[in-house]
Design a protein around this motif. Structure first.
Motif, short mmCIF file in Angstrom:
data_model
loop_
_atom_site.label_atom_id
_atom_site.label_comp_id
_atom_site.label_asym_id
_atom_site.label_seq_id
_atom_site.Cartn_x
_atom_site.Cartn_y
_atom_site.Cartn_z
N LEU B 302 0.82 -1.21 0.00
CA LEU B 302 0.00 0.00 0.00
C LEU B 302 0.85 1.26 0.00
O LEU B 302 0.59 2.20 -0.75
N ASN B 304 3.77 1.69 -1.05
CA ASN B 304 4.42 1.87 -2.35
C ASN B 304 3.54 2.73 -3.26
O ASN B 304 4.01 3.67 -3.91
N MET B 305 2.24 2.41 -3.27
CA MET B 305 1.32 3.17 -4.12
C MET B 305 1.09 4.57 -3.57
O MET B 305 1.10 5.55 -4.32
N LEU B 306 0.89 4.65 -2.25
CA LEU B 306 0.58 5.95 -1.66
C LEU B 306 1.76 6.92 -1.78
O LEU B 306 1.56 8.11 -2.02
N ASP B 308 3.96 7.07 -4.16
CA ASP B 308 3.94 7.58 -5.54
C ASP B 308 2.89 8.67 -5.69
O ASP B 308 3.13 9.71 -6.30
N ASP B 309 1.71 8.39 -5.14
CA ASP B 309 0.59 9.32 -5.30
C ASP B 309 0.84 10.65 -4.57
O ASP B 309 0.55 11.71 -5.10
#
Lengths: 281, 345
Positions: B302, B304-306, B308-309
């Motif tokens: 999670l 990792n995605m956050l 980036d965002d």
């Protein structure tokens, strides 16, 4: 003999030792490979494995997806290097699943214990999917059931985050790291509510043209109904777009998927495979 | 002009108390700031229906029997308004509970046809009854009477309440429900209904008014815990959350701390942040520049995605956003993890 890490750059050097369908995974976050090179850097063997439960509170494990060695020395060297590599990742157990009796014997000689059982994977053809697709014939597909081609990156990422938080990974340990383009968008389907995805069936096409449903999940009030409609839409699209002999591999990894496959492919059984494990560390 | 009996005095008092309560709730709801949730807009309809019900209930006391006050037509119209407002309130109550649970207009639209069918039937029957008295009627002394069909009429409209309870129970089983409890609403309703059965006074109207007032109190709790500027929770919520974690109601698994730049318009960031965060998390304003997001459930992949965002938002808004995060370790207790990660003791 030289042992090397297999990466996306050198994976094609091992075409004879790693099946194309496994090789295409090299480069994914938790897929790793070790290759053995002989004189003149001629490939002698390779092992490809996936780290399971990485980045979580659960115990880290490794699943060997492919193992091939030209001789016993190469096999021994690969196995030793594999053991060292997974120790660094903190794995406590190694797993494999194979239908190859010889490979099972090789693993046994390296301390693995195995049992013969029915594989959770069943293989159906697109021809067999036709009767599933026929169930959707004549019925209007609701507007909120769509192809993944119409989905924005933001919608996809938002849905993935909700999947991750609910611990729904499907077959994909690295779900949070995979781009939308990794899936076959035309045949993958989703349901949408309030401009957000609330259900998906993501299908991957392997180099052998085999189709693999990787993530099949839905949330929200209509999740059960949506799962069925999503599946019917994808089945319809697959039947439209692929020849009858195309293989579809369905891994029955959850009771829900097993229930569905039992219903739609009654009597279909998985092949007999050796399922082995070895404690590590 | 009117014969005033003991029971009428009691009923007028009860209806008056209920009407005043509803007027108060109505005014407070209009003055209250919205949480921005879809259920908020429907809540006003619940209150208006309950208000009309109490006012009609009060008014009808002065025009109906037992010895006949009249005019007949006015008594029928007022009783019709009273009955129809109960139906309308129950209908909007179901929509309110639905949106409180699911916060989705699309989900509601997909069910609306199904929900509307009883409402349309009851509307037609109510209009027909005004001229035929097939459900209820006034006799020559303007005494109110019910026919056997009234029972079925009641069953149909109370089905809305049953569906609302079912949906609440179903949702609660799978998800946490905050700032709402169906029982806080149901207990006054049941109390009022029992009172009416036992004493034959207008207990239902009062019980219903108290129930709607309780709904208002519950929804106002959320407003009190929400920061007006950002729309995220305020520091009071942080304290409540800590208590809830101590009681084992929630188990945080990931905490993200944001340090935002001073003196900048942050509204764009708040909107973008809301868009990238998963559904089941709480974002809390610590002070003007410090915010924290608490995530429950699995965290694998999670962050990792956050990460980036968040970086993407910072670049898009050309803003210097600093953040750090902590993931709960196996050996840590939820309270210990939360207090360390958020920096509160």
């Amino acid at each position: 003999m030289e042992l090397v890490k297999i990466t996306a750059e050198n994976a094609d050097d091992f075409t004879e030792h790693i099946d194309a369908d496994v090789r295409c995974n090299i480069g994914r976050s938790f897929f790793k490979g070790i290759g053995a090179l002989g004189d003149n850097y001629a490939p002698l063997g390779a092992v490809v494995y996936e780290i399971l439960n990485y980045d979580s509170e659960a115990d880290t494990k490794c699943r060997i997806h492919s193992f091939m060695a030209a001789d016993d020395d190469t096999a021994k060297a690969l196995m030793e290097e594999y053991s060292n590599a997974i120790a660094e990742d903190g794995a406590i157990e190694s797993l494999y699943e194979t239908g190859d009796e010889n490979l099972d014997r090789i693993f046994s000689s390296y301390g693995f214990t195995s049992k013969k059982r029915e594989s959770p994977e069943i293989v159906v053809t697109v021809g067999e999917l036709q009767k599933v697709a026929a169930m959707a014939k004549g019925k209007n597909m609701p507007e909120y059931i769509q192809s993944m081609t119409d989905v924005s990156l933001l919608q996809y990422r938002s849905f993935l985050k909700n999947c991750l938080i609910k611990g729904r990974f499907g077959l994909l340990e690295d779900l949070g790291y995979l781009p939308l383009a990794w899936f076959e968008r035309e045949i993958s389907s989703c349901s949408i509510a309030d401009e957000k995805l609330d259900g998906v069936l993501l299908i991957r096409r392997l180099p052998s043209q085999t189709l693999v449903p990787c993530l099949f999940t839905a949330f929200g009030i209509d999740y059960q109904k949506n799962l069925v409609i999503i599946m019917l839409r994808s089945a319809q699209k697959v039947v439209e777009m692929y020849p009858e002999e195309t293989r579809v591999v369905i891994r029955r990894h959850s009771p829900g998927v097993k229930q569905l496959t039992d219903k739609f492919f009654a009597g279909k059984k998985g092949a007999e495979v050796f399922v082995g494990r070895r404690a590590e560390g | 002009m009117f014969d005033i009996s003991q029971s009428m005095i009691v009923d007028v008092d009860i209806n008056l108390a209920a009407a005043l309560l509803m007027v108060g709730v109505w005014i407070m709801t209009l003055r209250r700031r919205s949480t921005g949730e879809k259920a908020d807009s429907v809540f006003l309809y619940v209150i208006v229906a309950a208000l009309i019900e109490t006012v009609a209930g009060l008014a009808v006391e002065f025009f109906e029997g037992p010895v006949g006050h009249g005019p007949y037509a006015l008594a029928v119209i007022l009783e019709t308004i009273l009955e129809y407002s109960i139906t309308t309130e129950l209908f909007f109550l179901l929509l309110y509970v639905f949106l409180t649970m699911h916060d989705s207009m699309d989900y509601l639209k997909r069910r609306m046809k199904f929900y509307m069918i009883p409402f349309v039937i009851l509307t037609v029957v109510t209009i027909v009854n005004m001229f035929t008295g097939i459900i209820w009627y006034y006799d020559e002394n303007l005494v109110y009477n019910e026919t056997i069909l009234y029972f079925f009429y009641d069953v149909i409209r109370y089905t809305y309440l049953v569906i609302a309870i079912y949906q609440y129970a179903n949702y609660k089983k799978q998800n946490g429900v905050r700032f709402f409890s169906m029982w806080t609403f149901m207990i006054p309703i049941m109390w009022g209904t029992s009172l009416e059965w036992i004493t034959d006074c207008a207990g239902f109207t009062l019980g219903n008014a108290i129930a709607v007032a309780m709904l208002f109190v519950m929804s106002s709790q959320k407003v009190g815990f929400t920061d007006e500027k950002s729309g995220f929770y305020n520091i009071h919520y942080l304290n409540m959350l800590r208590e809830n974690i101590k009681e084992g109601k929630y188990e945080p698994s990931l905490v993200i701390n944001y340090k935002l730049p001073k003196g900048k318009d942050l509204s764009g960031f708040f909107n973008e942040l809301r868009g990238i965060l998963p559904d089941e998390c709480d974002t809390i304003k610590i002070d003007d520049t410090n915010f924290v997001t608490v995530i429950y459930g699995s965290t694998r992949g999670l962050m990792n995605m956050l990460s980036d965002d968040i970086q993407m938002i910072a670049e898009a808004l050309n803003m210097d956003i600093k953040y750090n995060y902590a993931i709960k370790k196996k050996e840590e207790s939820p309270v210990e993890f939360f207090e360390d990660a958020v920096g509160v003791k």
